[in-house]
Motif scaffolding. Structure first.
Motif, PDB file in Angstrom:
ATOM      1  N   PRO A 170       0.831  -1.205   0.000  1.00 30.14           N
ATOM      2  CA  PRO A 170       0.000   0.000   0.000  1.00 30.14           C
ATOM      3  C   PRO A 170       0.867   1.257   0.000  1.00 30.14           C
ATOM      4  N   GLY A 171       0.541   2.173  -0.902  1.00 26.24           N
ATOM      5  CA  GLY A 171       1.238   3.455  -0.946  1.00 26.24           C
ATOM      6  C   GLY A 171       2.422   3.499  -1.895  1.00 26.24           C
ATOM      7  N   ARG A 172       3.022   2.352  -2.181  1.00 26.84           N
ATOM      8  CA  ARG A 172       4.258   2.399  -2.976  1.00 26.84           C
ATOM      9  C   ARG A 172       3.997   2.786  -4.436  1.00 26.84           C
ATOM     10  N   ALA A 173       3.032   2.115  -5.066  1.00 21.84           N
ATOM     11  CA  ALA A 173       2.709   2.458  -6.461  1.00 21.84           C
ATOM     12  C   ALA A 173       2.133   3.869  -6.535  1.00 21.84           C
ATOM     13  N   GLU A 174       1.329   4.233  -5.519  1.00 23.27           N
ATOM     14  CA  GLU A 174       0.731   5.567  -5.514  1.00 23.27           C
ATOM     15  C   GLU A 174       1.827   6.641  -5.562  1.00 23.27           C
ATOM     16  N   ARG A 183       4.413  10.701  -9.422  1.00 25.94           N
ATOM     17  CA  ARG A 183       5.449  11.585  -9.979  1.00 25.94           C
ATOM     18  C   ARG A 183       5.169  11.975 -11.428  1.00 25.94           C
ATOM     19  N   PHE A 184       4.188  11.297 -12.041  1.00 31.58           N
ATOM     20  CA  PHE A 184       3.937  11.478 -13.483  1.00 31.58           C
ATOM     21  C   PHE A 184       2.462  11.756 -13.730  1.00 31.58           C
ATOM     22  N   ASP A 185       2.156  12.240 -14.936  1.00 33.71           N
ATOM     23  CA  ASP A 185       0.736  12.342 -15.281  1.00 33.71           C
ATOM     24  C   ASP A 185       0.230  10.948 -15.667  1.00 33.71           C
ATOM     25  N   ILE A 215       9.213   1.037 -10.156  1.00 37.62           N
ATOM     26  CA  ILE A 215       8.828   0.400 -11.424  1.00 37.62           C
ATOM     27  C   ILE A 215       8.826   1.407 -12.583  1.00 37.62           C
ATOM     28  N   MET A 216       8.315   2.605 -12.337  1.00 34.77           N
ATOM     29  CA  MET A 216       8.273   3.614 -13.412  1.00 34.77           C
ATOM     30  C   MET A 216       9.670   3.989 -13.905  1.00 34.77           C
ATOM     31  N   ASP A 217      10.695   3.809 -13.028  1.00 38.58           N
ATOM     32  CA  ASP A 217      12.076   4.142 -13.426  1.00 38.58           C
ATOM     33  C   ASP A 217      12.632   3.152 -14.446  1.00 38.58           C
TER      34      ASP A 217
END
Length: 330
Positions: free
Chosen positions: A166-170, A175-177, A203-205
């Protein structure tokens, strides 16, 4: 360019109608095309998908004399959010599917599930056997009891493990649109290797901003997805499937799906590299649960087969539907 970018496809897209059905206290969106008197195919999406994922298949099955319906799951796309997304479960999606069919007066269907849509499709058939004539799943097999707790252990740093927290993906997504998040997920999930983040990486990185979209996914497609995720956000999507994965496959003791089933996998789908899954499918162990299953591999296919190779998927889907349509005879 594949043939679906033609003017005819635009006209056909215009023939897809949209309605809302009130089920289980929520207003859920359903896209549909085809005659009401035709045999029905219900399409169940995965993540980061929505009804739009099935645009090519809906048009093809309608042209072939079937009625296609594609709901957005609760909290996805144009469907309403549950009051407490963090309490949503796969059971809700299974019950919603049954309720949607009841509200449309549809007694029996073919079910086509992509990605975690498969984790709805098979239990749906186990719990409502009288409603299901046959199943096609794309990108995921039948999940055995306790699938992600005992059978298939997900590597640390792999996106489902990260998104379970919880909270990590959020924080990562925040950080992005929304458009960039959807873009990155499409790029990540169309790889043939498991994308694993290091300890100090999110993950987004894993996606460089300069990485192009897959060739079969247009900017227009991205806009369509982004608009719907801007509306729905990711709250329910992170809950189901990711934060309920420990519950997957536990619905029925000694489950057996007796209806005809076909599983279509891309040969380059990263899912086959998840520890245990490739072996579970190839060894035939999956047939303990789905004895009447045929498995078809699509060369060069990634996790997004319905959009990457629409003509091939349409051909396989129609072959299955035509072979079994006697099973939905009214």
């Amino acid at each position: 360019m594949h043939q679906f970018t033609t003017h005819t496809h635009t006209i056909a897209m215009d023939q897809i109608t949209h309605k809302f059905v009130q089920v289980n206290g929520l207003k859920l969106h359903v896209a549909e095309i085809g005659l009401e008197s035709s045999p029905v195919v219900i399409f169940l999406h995965g993540f980061p998908e929505i009804w739009y994922t099935w645009r090519y298949q809906m048009i093809a099955v309608a042209k072939a004399g079937f009625r296609a319906i594609a709901p957005d799951f609760r909290g996805y796309g144009l469907s309403e959010q549950p009051a407490e997304p963090e309490k949503a479960t796969f059971a809700d999606l299974i019950n919603d599917t049954a309720s949607i069919l009841d509200s449309l007066n549809i007694s029996k269907v073919f079910v086509i599930g992509k990605d975690f849509g498969a984790i709805v499709a098979y239990p749906f058939a186990l719990q409502y056997p009288e409603k299901v004539a046959g199943i096609i799943t794309i990108g995921l097999p039948f999940m055995p009891p306790g699938a992600f707790t005992t059978e298939f252990v997900l590597p640390e740093g792999f996106y489902p493990r990260r998104w379970q927290e919880p909270g990590r993906a959020e924080a990562d997504f925040g950080r992005f649109d929304v458009k960039t998040v959807v873009r990155n997920v499409y790029i990540l999930f169309s790889q043939s290797e498991l994308q694993i983040a290091n300890e100090n990486q999110e993950i987004m990185d894993l996606v460089k901003p300069s990485t192009p979209l897959p060739s079969w996914f247009t900017e227009e497609d991205l806009e369509a997805y982004a608009a719907l995720y801007e509306k729905s956000g990711f709250r329910t999507a992170l809950q189901v499937p990711y934060r309920t994965m420990h519950m997957v496959g536990s619905e029925v003791q000694n489950p057996k799906v007796e209806v005809p089933t076909t599983m279509i996998m891309g040969e380059a789908d990263y899912v086959l590299k998840i520890p245990g899954i490739g072996e579970y499918i190839r060894s035939g162990e999956v047939k303990k649960y789905v004895p009447n299953q045929e498995t078809i591999y699509v060369p060069h296919g990634t996790h997004f087969l319905p959009e990457q190779f629409p003509e091939k998927v349409n051909e396989l889907v129609l072959e299955f539907l035509n072979n079994h349509k006697h099973l939905v005879a009214v």
